[in-house]
Design an enzyme around this catalytic site. Structure first.
Site, short mmCIF file in Angstrom:
data_model
loop_
_atom_site.label_atom_id
_atom_site.label_comp_id
_atom_site.label_asym_id
_atom_site.label_seq_id
_atom_site.Cartn_x
_atom_site.Cartn_y
_atom_site.Cartn_z
N GLY A 21 2.42 0.84 -3.14
CA GLY A 21 1.87 1.62 -4.24
C GLY A 21 2.31 3.05 -4.20
CG MET A 23 1.28 8.28 -2.37
SD MET A 23 0.26 9.61 -3.02
CE MET A 23 1.50 10.55 -3.92
CB VAL A 26 -1.03 -2.13 -3.59
CG1 VAL A 26 -2.13 -2.55 -4.57
CG2 VAL A 26 -0.81 -0.63 -3.67
CE LYS A 41 -2.63 3.48 -4.19
NZ LYS A 41 -1.18 3.18 -4.24
CG ASP A 134 3.34 10.26 -8.31
OD1 ASP A 134 4.50 10.66 -8.59
OD2 ASP A 134 3.12 9.27 -7.62
#
Length: 785
Positions: A21, A23, A26, A41, A134
């Site tokens: 994902g 960061m 997931v 996540k 982001d």
């Protein structure tokens, strides 16, 4: 930490991996308590080992969990179990926008609804002070039903390895390790705003930049900023421009302009609110048939109504459209033609964006328009079976015209006088001396007219002349600014008119009123429709005269219709085109020479006020039929800064030191009050008055301590008041008469106040206005200086 199918994490059972994902990993999981599938996540181990980052993440996550919007993937839970930190999020089925873009450019009619939903998600988050940071196609999911879900809101900040650094000198740059942390890959770098790429603090304008990148990529299937390496991509963000030529030809001019404004490298010159972006895109929906503006020519002068073919007629067009809709009759023959003006002749105008309207006889056979020939402005008449138009004697100075119900007489307004003259010949007859901006002649031989100007209502007068009487009154509970564009309904059943901002009012013969719809220039046609303009499009609403009610919602029937319209009973429609995209800013010297102001783009300008230092211009720009905002153009830097971002904002007035702007605004409330904000568009917007009435700033006393304002009084119309800056927030009376008191101006030495009272200009001592007043005009006037 890797998880396998069937393993448990607190009350959640892992079903399958969904990939990275950005960061963290997931997974698809099953919430055993609520029997639903979710996305989990798992945050990186390097993150979990830092107590400060964990604590900061937990604070941010609580704020993010408060987001609740149909286009935002919500956070269900924050989980600490078995030595891991995780977020439990809504599971969104469907491909990402990145997956869709790999298949090629997205068609305009599909891309714009997706973009609108992304903008709505950003708008909801920005209203709660949350910036995405982001936004990219991989963080946008498009469900099979077309619903858009934006993922990972605010996680870039929540997972940042270091707290925000207020000192820009200590912020990370593109060469520091901060730029190579987990998640900052080539794809993310391509959507970073320039300030974000430099490691500077960011705000919602970074999301607006990223939105522009995403929209560009949807339309072209290529990134706006490209490079083989992260540093190459960031260099493109900082120094290059998108390849505008790659946009498909069917992309409307307004979408191109939205993209340019979203992708301004200086955040001060960028679109300041995503809500404005959304409104601009709303206007572009369904506009793909409009020929796009040529790239890099948005500064062209537009002289639409000085061209020979300034008037367009569509003979039988509306009737033909109705027949094709109903299928009950073969379409009527439609003829498109232009009324050519003679050499050296140009159409008259009422203002920088308003060509003088034309009039059509009820049988559709005669058109009357105002034109300037040899320096003289008057009305011209042309029957459609004739080759040329002939002047109407006695109509010199006329700008507005209107037919009598029998078509034998033309009424017109020249300066501050309304007259009528028989088309067969004869001397003009004065009807009234209040002037006006529009009028309609009813079958009862009464003329209803708009006096024109800010904060004025409709009047009525017998066509034979007499004393005008107030026909409508401004409704402070409805935030009325001005009544205009009256149009009688057949058989004396009532009247249509508009209030600004852009709403159509139906008034029955017994005086009852209701808001019919949003739009302007309403006209009733014999097919049983009310035809009107809305956001540069022509609309029609089925209307029943017996019940005095709309039979269904309005339908758009043509795009690209600007200016004004006139419609006859037989369906002939005449259109005087305005200036697409608006007007330009020019200097005008004492000899009448014009010079375009360098760098100022074409826009729908309504007001322009020079700053005390003569280096900036405060502008009111219409961003849609229902929204006007205030901008500041810097003449030296050639930059445009947005000061307001919502509602109807106008009447900008500089403070004497040039640091702030006073303005009038509804800001979504009943009435209009006074506000001020720093001219740079920074800091909060400060309210100065609280009233259900209408307030507008107009001028300053010589010492700068008293602000002269206008206030709408339900009994006497507009009054002139003073407001002590830094003192009481209650205005005090300066000029209050039974007439409209407007356009106050203080003399440079501070001793006198000039103002319009009724239709004449007066002067009184300031501030002791009650001592005496002296009339200085003899034939009417306005806007004294």
């Amino acid at each position: 930490m890797g998880l396998t199918a069937g393993s448990r994490l607190g009350p959640y059972e892992i079903l399958s991996p969904l990939g990275s994902g950005g960061m963290g990993q997931v997974y698809r999981a099953r919430d055993m308590r609520l029997a639903r599938d979710v996305a989990i996540k798992i945050l990186p181990e390097t993150f979990v080992s830092d107590p400060d980052r964990v604590a900061r993440f937990q604070r941010e996550a609580r704020a993010l969990a408060a987001l609740n919007h149909p286009n935002i993937a919500i956070i269900h839970d924050q989980l600490q179990a078995d030595g891991v930190q995780a977020l439990v999020m809504e599971l969104v089925e469907g491909p990402t926008l990145a997956d869709r873009i790999t298949q090629g450019p997205i068609p305009l009619d599909e891309a714009l609804p997706i973009a609108r939903q992304i903008a709505e998600a950003l708008e909801a988050a920005h209203e709660q002070g949350i910036v995405h940071r982001d936004l990219k196609p991989a963080n946008v999911k498009v469900r099979p039903d077309g619903t858009v879900k934006v993922l990972d809101f605010g996680l870039a900040k929540a997972l940042d390895p270091s707290p925000a650094v207020p000192d820009a000198a200590e912020s990370p740059t593109i060469t520091t390790p901060a730029m190579t942390r987990a998640g900052v890959v080539l794809g993310t770098a391509a959507y970073m705003s320039p300030e974000q790429a430099r490691g500077k603090p960011v705000d919602k304008r970074a999301d607006i930049w990223a939105f522009g990148c995403v929209l560009y990529e949807m339309l072209t299937s290529t990134r706006a900023f490209r490079g083989d390496e992260v540093t190459d991509t960031l260099a493109a963000v900082l120094r290059s421009e998108p390849q505008w030529s790659e946009l498909p030809r069917d992309v409307p001019a307004r979408v191109r302009q939205v993209l340019r404004l979203c992708l301004q490298k200086d955040p001060k010159q960028r679109m300041q609110a995503i809500g404005d972006v959304r409104l601009a895109l709303d206007g572009a929906l369904g506009d793909s048939d409009t020929p796009p503006a040529e790239p890099y020519r948005i500064w062209r002068r537009w002289t639409a109504w000085t061209m020979a073919a300034g008037l367009l007629l569509f003979m039988g067009w509306f009737v033909g459209w109705m027949a094709s809709r109903s299928g009950s009759a073969p379409p009527a023959r439609t003829v498109h033609l232009s009324v050519d003006l003679q050499s050296g002749e140009r159409l008259a105008s009422l203002g920088p964006l308003e060509p003088a309207p034309v009039s059509l006889s009820r049988d559709g056979q005669t058109i009357v328009y105002a034109a300037v020939r040899g320096g003289v402005q008057q009305l011209y008449r042309r029957r459609l079976d004739q080759r040329i138009a002939t002047p109407i004697p006695g109509t010199e100075g006329a700008g507005v015209s209107f037919f009598s119900p029998d078509g034998d007489t033309i009424g017109f307004i020249a300066g501050s006088t309304m007259k009528r003259v028989a088309l067969a010949g004869g001397e003009p007859v004065v009807v009234q001396q209040l002037g006006g901006s529009a009028a309609s002649w009813g079958e009862d031989d009464m003329i209803v007219f708009a006096a024109g100007g800010f904060g004025t209502h409709l009047w009525s007068i017998p066509a034979s002349g007499g004393k005008p009487r107030a026909f409508t009154s401004l409704d402070t509970n409805r935030s009325d600014l001005r009544h205009g564009e009256p149009a009688h309904l057949p058989g004396g059943r009532g009247l249509l008119y508009t209030i600004t901002p852009s709403r159509i009012i139906l008034r029955s013969r017994d005086g009852k009123e209701m808001v019919l719809t949003e739009g302007r220039s309403p006209r009733f046609v014999s097919s049983g429709h009310i035809v009107f303009l809305r956001d540069e499009s022509l609309w029609a609403m089925p209307f029943d005269l017996d019940s005095m009610a709309a039979k269904s919602d309005p339908v758009k029937i043509a795009d690209g219709v600007v200016g004004s319209i006139a419609i006859s009973d037989d369906g002939t429609l005449a259109n005087v085109g305005g200036r697409p995209g608006g007007a330009q800013l020019v200097w005008l010297d004492a000899r009448g020479h014009e010079q375009v102001i360098a760098g100022a783009q074409t826009a729908r300008y309504q007001e322009a006020v020079l700053s005390p230092d003569a280096e900036r211009i405060a502008l009111t720009i219409s961003t849609s039929d229902l929204s006007t905002n205030i901008f500041v153009y810097h003449l030296v830097r050639q930059t445009l800064t947005q000061v307001t971002a919502d509602g109807v904002n106008n009447r900008p007035l500089w403070t004497p030191d040039g640091k702030q702007l006073m303005f009038s605004s509804s800001r979504g409330e009943v009435g209009r009050n006074l506000f001020r904000r720093a001219a740079e568009g920074t800091g909060p917007i400060e309210r100065l008055t609280t009233s259900p009435s209408q307030h507008a700033p107009w001028g300053w006393s010589h010492d700068g301590k008293t602000l002269v304002i206008h206030q709408l009084n339900s009994d006497t119309g507009w009054d002139i008041l003073g407001l002590s800056i830094g003192g009481s927030d209650q205005p005090f009376a300066l000029v209050q008469t039974e007439s409209f008191d407007l356009s106050a101006a203080i003399s440079p030495n501070g001793r006198w106040i000039a103002y319009q009272s009724g239709v004449q200009i007066h002067v009184s001592p300031f501030p002791n206005v009650a001592e005496f007043r002296r009339q200085v005009s003899t034939a009417g006037g306005h806007s004294p200086r």
